[in-house]
Design a protein around this motif. Structure first.
Motif, PDB file in Angstrom:
ATOM      1  N   HIS A  31       0.838  -1.200   0.000  1.00  8.79           N
ATOM      2  CA  HIS A  31       0.000   0.000   0.000  1.00  8.79           C
ATOM      3  C   HIS A  31       0.870   1.246   0.000  1.00  8.79           C
ATOM      4  O   HIS A  31       0.424   2.303   0.379  1.00  8.79           O
ATOM      5  CB  HIS A  31      -0.880   0.046   1.244  1.00  8.79           C
ATOM      6  N   ILE A  32       2.085   1.085  -0.367  1.00 10.31           N
ATOM      7  CA  ILE A  32       3.016   2.212  -0.353  1.00 10.31           C
ATOM      8  C   ILE A  32       3.542   2.418  -1.757  1.00 10.31           C
ATOM      9  O   ILE A  32       2.960   1.933  -2.718  1.00 10.31           O
ATOM     10  CB  ILE A  32       4.157   1.964   0.661  1.00 10.31           C
ATOM     11  N   CYS A  33       4.629   3.105  -1.865  1.00 11.52           N
ATOM     12  CA  CYS A  33       5.237   3.410  -3.161  1.00 11.52           C
ATOM     13  C   CYS A  33       5.349   2.157  -4.028  1.00 11.52           C
ATOM     14  O   CYS A  33       5.697   1.085  -3.542  1.00 11.52           O
ATOM     15  CB  CYS A  33       6.614   4.017  -2.923  1.00 11.52           C
ATOM     16  N   LEU A  34       5.054   2.302  -5.292  1.00  6.64           N
ATOM     17  CA  LEU A  34       5.080   1.163  -6.198  1.00  6.64           C
ATOM     18  C   LEU A  34       6.489   0.801  -6.661  1.00  6.64           C
ATOM     19  O   LEU A  34       6.682  -0.212  -7.301  1.00  6.64           O
ATOM     20  CB  LEU A  34       4.193   1.455  -7.409  1.00  6.64           C
ATOM     21  N   HIS A  35       7.469   1.633  -6.341  1.00 11.19           N
ATOM     22  CA  HIS A  35       8.848   1.398  -6.774  1.00 11.19           C
ATOM     23  C   HIS A  35       9.657   0.836  -5.614  1.00 11.19           C
ATOM     24  O   HIS A  35      10.563   1.473  -5.097  1.00 11.19           O
ATOM     25  CB  HIS A  35       9.478   2.683  -7.289  1.00 11.19           C
ATOM     26  N   VAL A  36       9.335  -0.356  -5.190  1.00  8.56           N
ATOM     27  CA  VAL A  36       9.983  -0.962  -4.027  1.00  8.56           C
ATOM     28  C   VAL A  36      10.580  -2.309  -4.433  1.00  8.56           C
ATOM     29  O   VAL A  36      10.155  -3.345  -3.967  1.00  8.56           O
ATOM     30  CB  VAL A  36       8.990  -1.122  -2.861  1.00  8.56           C
ATOM     31  N   SER A  37      11.560  -2.296  -5.289  1.00  9.86           N
ATOM     32  CA  SER A  37      12.056  -3.551  -5.831  1.00  9.86           C
ATOM     33  C   SER A  37      12.622  -4.499  -4.774  1.00  9.86           C
ATOM     34  O   SER A  37      12.352  -5.694  -4.851  1.00  9.86           O
ATOM     35  CB  SER A  37      13.069  -3.312  -6.941  1.00  9.86           C
ATOM     36  N   PRO A  38      13.385  -4.060  -3.760  1.00  4.94           N
ATOM     37  CA  PRO A  38      13.839  -5.045  -2.764  1.00  4.94           C
ATOM     38  C   PRO A  38      12.673  -5.683  -2.009  1.00  4.94           C
ATOM     39  O   PRO A  38      12.644  -6.898  -1.796  1.00  4.94           O
ATOM     40  CB  PRO A  38      14.717  -4.236  -1.818  1.00  4.94           C
ATOM     41  N   MET A  39      11.683  -4.871  -1.638  1.00  5.48           N
ATOM     42  CA  MET A  39      10.523  -5.420  -0.948  1.00  5.48           C
ATOM     43  C   MET A  39       9.707  -6.316  -1.874  1.00  5.48           C
ATOM     44  O   MET A  39       9.170  -7.343  -1.449  1.00  5.48           O
ATOM     45  CB  MET A  39       9.649  -4.294  -0.408  1.00  5.48           C
ATOM     46  N   ALA A  40       9.610  -5.943  -3.130  1.00  6.41           N
ATOM     47  CA  ALA A  40       8.859  -6.757  -4.087  1.00  6.41           C
ATOM     48  C   ALA A  40       9.541  -8.107  -4.308  1.00  6.41           C
ATOM     49  O   ALA A  40       8.861  -9.133  -4.403  1.00  6.41           O
ATOM     50  CB  ALA A  40       8.718  -6.014  -5.418  1.00  6.41           C
ATOM     51  N   GLU A  41      10.864  -8.123  -4.378  1.00  6.38           N
ATOM     52  CA  GLU A  41      11.571  -9.381  -4.554  1.00  6.38           C
ATOM     53  C   GLU A  41      11.348 -10.315  -3.371  1.00  6.38           C
ATOM     54  O   GLU A  41      11.149 -11.517  -3.547  1.00  6.38           O
ATOM     55  CB  GLU A  41      13.067  -9.122  -4.752  1.00  6.38           C
ATOM     56  N   ILE A  42      11.360  -9.778  -2.172  1.00  6.03           N
ATOM     57  CA  ILE A  42      11.117 -10.602  -0.993  1.00  6.03           C
ATOM     58  C   ILE A  42       9.685 -11.113  -0.987  1.00  6.03           C
ATOM     59  O   ILE A  42       9.423 -12.287  -0.695  1.00  6.03           O
ATOM     60  CB  ILE A  42      11.419  -9.806   0.291  1.00  6.03           C
ATOM     61  N   ALA A  43       8.717 -10.253  -1.324  1.00  3.15           N
ATOM     62  CA  ALA A  43       7.320 -10.663  -1.354  1.00  3.15           C
ATOM     63  C   ALA A  43       7.094 -11.757  -2.394  1.00  3.15           C
ATOM     64  O   ALA A  43       6.349 -12.705  -2.154  1.00  3.15           O
ATOM     65  CB  ALA A  43       6.430  -9.466  -1.646  1.00  3.15           C
ATOM     66  N   LEU A  44       7.744 -11.643  -3.531  1.00  4.32           N
ATOM     67  CA  LEU A  44       7.575 -12.664  -4.582  1.00  4.32           C
ATOM     68  C   LEU A  44       8.147 -14.012  -4.153  1.00  4.32           C
ATOM     69  O   LEU A  44       7.618 -15.047  -4.542  1.00  4.32           O
ATOM     70  CB  LEU A  44       8.207 -12.197  -5.882  1.00  4.32           C
ATOM     71  N   THR A  45       9.191 -13.999  -3.348  1.00 11.68           N
ATOM     72  CA  THR A  45       9.742 -15.275  -2.870  1.00 11.68           C
ATOM     73  C   THR A  45       8.831 -15.906  -1.815  1.00 11.68           C
ATOM     74  O   THR A  45       8.853 -17.120  -1.629  1.00 11.68           O
ATOM     75  CB  THR A  45      11.145 -15.111  -2.292  1.00 11.68           C
ATOM     76  N   LEU A  46       8.034 -15.086  -1.129  1.00 11.97           N
ATOM     77  CA  LEU A  46       7.137 -15.613  -0.097  1.00 11.97           C
ATOM     78  C   LEU A  46       5.817 -16.134  -0.649  1.00 11.97           C
ATOM     79  O   LEU A  46       5.125 -16.885   0.025  1.00 11.97           O
ATOM     80  CB  LEU A  46       6.854 -14.530   0.942  1.00 11.97           C
ATOM     81  N   VAL A  47       5.462 -15.712  -1.862  1.00 11.56           N
ATOM     82  CA  VAL A  47       4.204 -16.167  -2.461  1.00 11.56           C
ATOM     83  C   VAL A  47       4.401 -17.582  -2.962  1.00 11.56           C
ATOM     84  O   VAL A  47       5.267 -17.865  -3.774  1.00 11.56           O
ATOM     85  CB  VAL A  47       3.769 -15.241  -3.624  1.00 11.56           C
ATOM     86  N   ASN A  48       3.597 -18.487  -2.451  1.00 15.40           N
ATOM     87  CA  ASN A  48       3.680 -19.889  -2.847  1.00 15.40           C
ATOM     88  C   ASN A  48       2.544 -20.191  -3.804  1.00 15.40           C
ATOM     89  O   ASN A  48       1.386 -20.171  -3.432  1.00 15.40           O
ATOM     90  CB  ASN A  48       3.595 -20.789  -1.617  1.00 15.40           C
ATOM     91  N   ILE A  49       2.874 -20.469  -5.045  1.00 16.18           N
ATOM     92  CA  ILE A  49       1.861 -20.717  -6.070  1.00 16.18           C
ATOM     93  C   ILE A  49       1.531 -22.200  -6.112  1.00 16.18           C
ATOM     94  O   ILE A  49       2.341 -23.046  -6.092  1.00 16.18           O
ATOM     95  CB  ILE A  49       2.335 -20.218  -7.446  1.00 16.18           C
TER      96      ILE A  49
END
Length: 71
Positions: free
Chosen positions: A53-71
């Motif tokens: 819900h914050i700035c859309l340019h958060v690549s380090p946070m986005a990379e961590i979030a993508l590793t936590l998403v289990n598909i």
């Protein structure tokens, strides 16, 4: 031309999450499947995973979030 279809679950998650935080930009993941029929492509969005819900340019946070998403 591509037809896009949303499952009720994915659509509700997107709308309700945006309604809960109307003052913030939100971003997340759309999970779906692609099917080809008679030379056209259909995209079926099955689920949505809200991330930030914050700035859309958060690549380090986005990379961590993508590793936590289990598909």
């Amino acid at each position: 031309m591509t037809n896009v279809f949303f499952s009720p679950r994915a659509y509700c998650k997107i709308i309700l999450h945006a309604a809960k935080y109307p003052h913030c930009a939100i971003n997340g993941l759309l999970l779906g499947k692609q099917k080809n029929k008679d030379g056209r492509m259909d995209l079926y969005i099955e689920d949505a995973i809200p991330l930030f819900h914050i700035c859309l340019h958060v690549s380090p946070m986005a990379e961590i979030a993508l590793t936590l998403v289990n598909i």
